[in-house]
Scaffold this motif. Structure first.
Motif, short mmCIF file in Angstrom:
data_model
loop_
_atom_site.label_atom_id
_atom_site.label_comp_id
_atom_site.label_asym_id
_atom_site.label_seq_id
_atom_site.Cartn_x
_atom_site.Cartn_y
_atom_site.Cartn_z
N ALA A 92 -31.29 -28.49 31.67
CA ALA A 92 -30.60 -27.87 32.79
C ALA A 92 -30.22 -26.51 32.70
N LEU A 141 -37.08 -32.31 35.45
CA LEU A 141 -36.27 -33.08 36.15
C LEU A 141 -36.51 -34.56 35.84
N VAL A 184 -29.35 -39.98 36.10
CA VAL A 184 -29.12 -38.36 36.35
C VAL A 184 -29.50 -38.15 37.68
N VAL A 196 -29.56 -34.94 40.42
CA VAL A 196 -29.87 -33.59 40.90
C VAL A 196 -29.51 -33.55 41.93
N THR A 234 -27.49 -25.38 41.92
CA THR A 234 -28.09 -26.71 41.46
C THR A 234 -26.76 -27.49 40.58
N VAL A 266 -26.90 -30.85 38.11
CA VAL A 266 -27.31 -31.92 37.34
C VAL A 266 -26.25 -32.65 36.69
#
Length: 119
Positions: free
Chosen positions: A26, A81, A95, A97, A105, A107
Motif C-alpha cells: 500500500a 491490490l 481488505v 480499497v 486512496t 487500504v
C-alpha cells in the motif's frame, strides 16, 4: 504512524508478515503511483482482530477502471491490490480499497487474531 490498543501476546509470525506485506504494498503504491504528499498508517489492535489502515492524499484512481479488465487484459496495477486481498483472506480477514481520482486512496485490512473470539 499511529498504533492503538495493546496485545496480550505477540501476533503469530505469519500474521505479522502478512500485515507487513500489505502495508509495504500500500505504501509502495502511494509512492509509485499516487504522487502523495502524505501517507498515514494506523495499526489498531482489539481483543480479537488487528486493523491496518493506510491512507494517502495522492491522485487516487477509479476502482472501476483498474478492476474492469479481466484475464489477459488486466492492468498490472491490479496485481498488487489482488495480492493484498489474497494475503488477508488466507488469514480469514479482508481488505477493502477505496479510491477516487483527485481524492486519494485508503487500504484497510482487518485480520482476526488466531485463537481469539469477540467477547
Amino acid at each position: 504512524m499511529t498504533v492503538e490498543g495493546e496485545l496480550e501476546d505477540e501476533l503469530p509470525d505469519h500474521v505479522q508478515t502478512a500485515l507487513y506485506r500489505i502495508a509495504q504494498e500500500a505504501v509502495g503504491n502511494s509512492l509509485r503511483h499516487a504522487s502523495a504528499s502524505r501517507v498515514d498508517l494506523l495499526l489498531e489492535h482489539s481483543s480479537d482482530r488487528v486493523r491496518l489502515k493506510v491512507a494517502d492524499d495522492g491522485s487516487g484512481f477509479s476502482m472501476r477502471d483498474v478492476l474492469a479488465r479481466g484475464g489477459r487484459g488486466r492492468r498490472p496495477d491490479s496485481y498488487g491490490l489482488r495480492g493484498m486481498r489474497e494475503r488477508a483472506e488466507l488469514l480469514g480477514g479482508r481488505v477493502a480499497v477505496t479510491s477516487r481520482p483527485g481524492v486519494g486512496t485508503t487500504v484497510e485490512a482487518v485480520v482476526p487474531i488466531p485463537g481469539r473470539r469477540r467477547p
